[in-house]
Design an enzyme around this catalytic site. Structure first.
Site, mmCIF file in Angstrom:
data_model
loop_
_atom_site.group_PDB
_atom_site.id
_atom_site.type_symbol
_atom_site.label_atom_id
_atom_site.label_comp_id
_atom_site.label_asym_id
_atom_site.label_seq_id
_atom_site.Cartn_x
_atom_site.Cartn_y
_atom_site.Cartn_z
ATOM 1 N N CYS A 115 0.849 -1.193 0.000
ATOM 2 C CA CYS A 115 0.000 0.000 0.000
ATOM 3 C C CYS A 115 0.883 1.242 0.000
ATOM 4 C CB CYS A 115 -0.956 -0.069 1.197
ATOM 5 S SG CYS A 115 -2.104 1.318 1.295
ATOM 6 N N ASP A 144 -9.061 -3.960 -6.688
ATOM 7 C CA ASP A 144 -8.536 -3.012 -5.705
ATOM 8 C C ASP A 144 -9.075 -1.620 -6.017
ATOM 9 O OD1 ASP A 144 -7.053 -1.472 -3.986
ATOM 10 O OD2 ASP A 144 -5.198 -2.605 -4.284
ATOM 11 N N HIS A 178 -7.902 -4.854 -2.164
ATOM 12 C CA HIS A 178 -6.698 -4.305 -1.545
ATOM 13 C C HIS A 178 -6.269 -5.122 -0.309
ATOM 14 C CE1 HIS A 178 -3.888 -0.996 -1.166
ATOM 15 N NE2 HIS A 178 -4.150 -0.919 0.119
#
Lengths: 357, 212
Positions: A148, A302, A331
């Site tokens: 991330c 995502d 995600h």
């Protein structure tokens, strides 16, 4: 007599469904009364601490000499998602695969940290963390996994320090080209979102705001989660996983004020990382200087870091050994959960193992 | 209604009941329930109508294809999943517009405008109350914590410099003992394996960092 058979079948089905419903109801009561499950159970040691940040080294057979440093997001959520529960933990998987695994927990920042910036994280904290990893492990090289927001932060560090012996780099769901960052890119567009005004008014971005922002991204997610829980309440394994996941999911973390300002402005609004205009600590960040073997992992669904925005690292990095994989999931489910243990973890650990021999 | 498919008929009735219910709500909220509302008056039912219609279509299609099996729970689950998916898509499309982003920005702006004086007033009031009680204010506590953070940073900076001096001393000693050796380590791949990434020698410093 087909009608009789159909009726009998329907009655049997109804009885089975009724039993399932009773089991679900019983489990729902148990769930409401159950204590919070323990998460993050893989044994670890704190090998470095600075302010709120901690660097953990996990217990493992350490059959591979090159250590792996995992850099997750700062703010938003806690890193316990990577070590959710025994049997469903990315950290546990990496340790079992023989890696000397380190995780940087950025910590939960308070008002006193409002002056913390992206600059400081990349040019002052990450260098020390990397040094500690090398010192603690006694290795000459390391591998880095950025997840991330941890990906743009750690890859900026790698690009600024070609002298640091990074043997391999993995970007897992880390946004790189923010022009392709989906809804967040649109909502944070400078025409609509005055980040200076927000930060000057509220200071640190409260955890509740972070929560609202992420919930807004998938407004039906809570309904889906509740329905899925209902359908699976008769499955104890699912319920255990749900409890652990929901404990993590309800623990949002605020953003330090100046970090948020720089993050939104320079990454989302000006997309400096791929435009080559990002400067941290007064030095440019040139992704072409990332020359180590590179694996980029995107998730098909995502919404936080859509595949295109993650994949961009392949186009901008200077590495010759580089590959991109797009896996099912979102995600979070890219790295946590049953699907991750099948699709993602072995991909990452096998790729690293082949390069860290 | 068709005599061939009772399920379809049942859902037509349900759909109509829902539509009637919504019209009643719209009327109760003071909105006109006429098919063509006057310009400027929002018709809230217009938003969900296509979504509901789509949900009905999905269900009717599924029912027309296989009829209703005894596994009604599974059918119901599939229907709900698909309906949520339709909702999710519709909301996703609505939220991916500049209009939505603009509205969101405007809402945030209004909220900040309302919050700023309130926040300032609260802070002043709390500070005053704490001062009266002889207690440190929030700003003072935060200031103290910030100083501790800065102090920690300075100590660490000193440690970095000491490490660097120790490393350089070590290099010099080794070079004196065995002339010709630089003391640098080479990592596989030919790159220098620095033991102090971003240490004082390697790390660029900005004027503000130096001032610390």
């Amino acid at each position: 007599m087909p009608e009789t058979r159909d009726a009998a079948e329907a009655v049997r089905s109804l009885a089975a469904e009724w039993t399932r419903t009773l089991t679900r109801a019983a489990h729902a009561l148990e769930l409401a009364a159950a204590p919070e499950p323990a998460i993050g159970l893989t044994p670890k040691q704190v090998v470095y601490r600075r302010n709120k940040a901690r660097l953990y080294r996990y217990e493992s057979p350490r059959t591979r000499a090159v250590p792996v440093l995992f850099v997750p997001n700062l703010g938003i959520s806690r890193p316990s998602i990577f070590d959710l529960q025994p049997g469903s933990s990315f950290v546990e998987h990496m340790c079992r695969s023989g890696f000397d695994f380190f995780l940087l927990d950025w910590g939960v920042y308070g008002e006193e940290d409002n002056g913390l910036t992206v600059d400081e994280c990349v040019t002052r904290l990450l260098p020390r963390v990397v040094r500690k990893v090398l010192e603690t492990s006694g290795a000459d090289e390391l591998a880095v996994i950025g997840y991330c927001m941890g990906a743009p932060l750690s890859v900026s560090f790698v690009a600024q320090h070609p002298e640091v012996p990074v043997r391999a780099y993995v970007n897992m769901a880390g946004p790189i080209d923010f022009a392709q960052a989906g809804l967040f890119a649109l909502w944070l567009d400078k025409r609509f979102y005055d980040v200076d005004r927000v930060v000057d008014t509220v200071g640190a971005i409260p955890a509740d705001w972070v929560k609202v922002g992420f919930k807004l991204l998938r407004p039906t997610m809570d309904v889906t989660t509740a329905l899925n829980l209902w359908w699976n309440l008769d499955n104890p394994r699912y319920v255990r996983g749900y409890q652990a996941l929901s404990r993590w999911a309800n623990d949002y973390v605020p953003f330090p004020a100046e970090f948020f300002r720089q993050w939104v402005k320079e990454f989302y609004q000006e997309n400096r990382l791929v435009q080559g205009t990002l400067r941290l600590g007064g030095q440019p960040v040139d992704l072409r200087r990332v020359r180590c073997p590179l694996l980029v992992v995107g998730a098909k669904e995502d919404y936080i870091a859509p595949p295109g925005c993650v994949r961009a690292l392949i186009d901008h990095a200077g590495s010759t050994d580089k590959s991109y994989v797009e896996l099912p999931g979102g995600h979070i489910s890219l790295i946590a959960g049953r699907s991750a243990s099948v699709h993602c973890w072995p991909r990452v650990s096998d790729w690293l193992a082949a390069r860290l021999r | 209604m068709t005599a061939q498919n009772p399920v379809q008929d049942a859902f037509e009735i349900w759909k109509k009941a829902l539509e009637d219910g919504t019209q009643a709500w719209v009327r109760a909220l003071g909105q006109t329930a006429t098919p063509q509302p006057p310009p400027g008056a929002p018709d809230f039912s217009q938003f969900w109508r296509p979504i509901l219609g789509q949900g009905m279509e999905i269900w009717q299609k599924a029912a027309a294809q296989g009829g209703v099996s005894p596994e009604f729970a599974q059918q119901w689950k599939a229907f709900l999943d698909q309906w949520i998916e339709v909702w999710s898509k519709a909301l996703g499309q609505a939220m991916a517009t500049e209009g939505f982003a603009q509205a969101l920005g405007r809402y945030l702006d209004q909220s900040l405008t309302a919050q700023a004086p309130l926040r300032k007033g609260m802070e002043q009031y709390t500070d005053q109350a704490l001062r009266t009680l002889g207690l440190p204010s929030r700003a003072q506590v935060v200031g103290l914590a910030s100083q501790l953070v800065a102090l920690e940073e300075r100590i660490e900076g000193l440690e970095d410099r000491l490490d660097e001096i120790r490393r350089l001393l070590g290099q010099t000693t080794r070079a004196t003992d065995r002339p010709g050796e630089t003391g640098e380590r080479r990592a596989p791949g030919g790159r220098r394996a620095s033991r102090s990434p971003g240490g004082p020698a390697a790390r660029p410093t900005t004027p503000s960092q130096e001032a610390r």
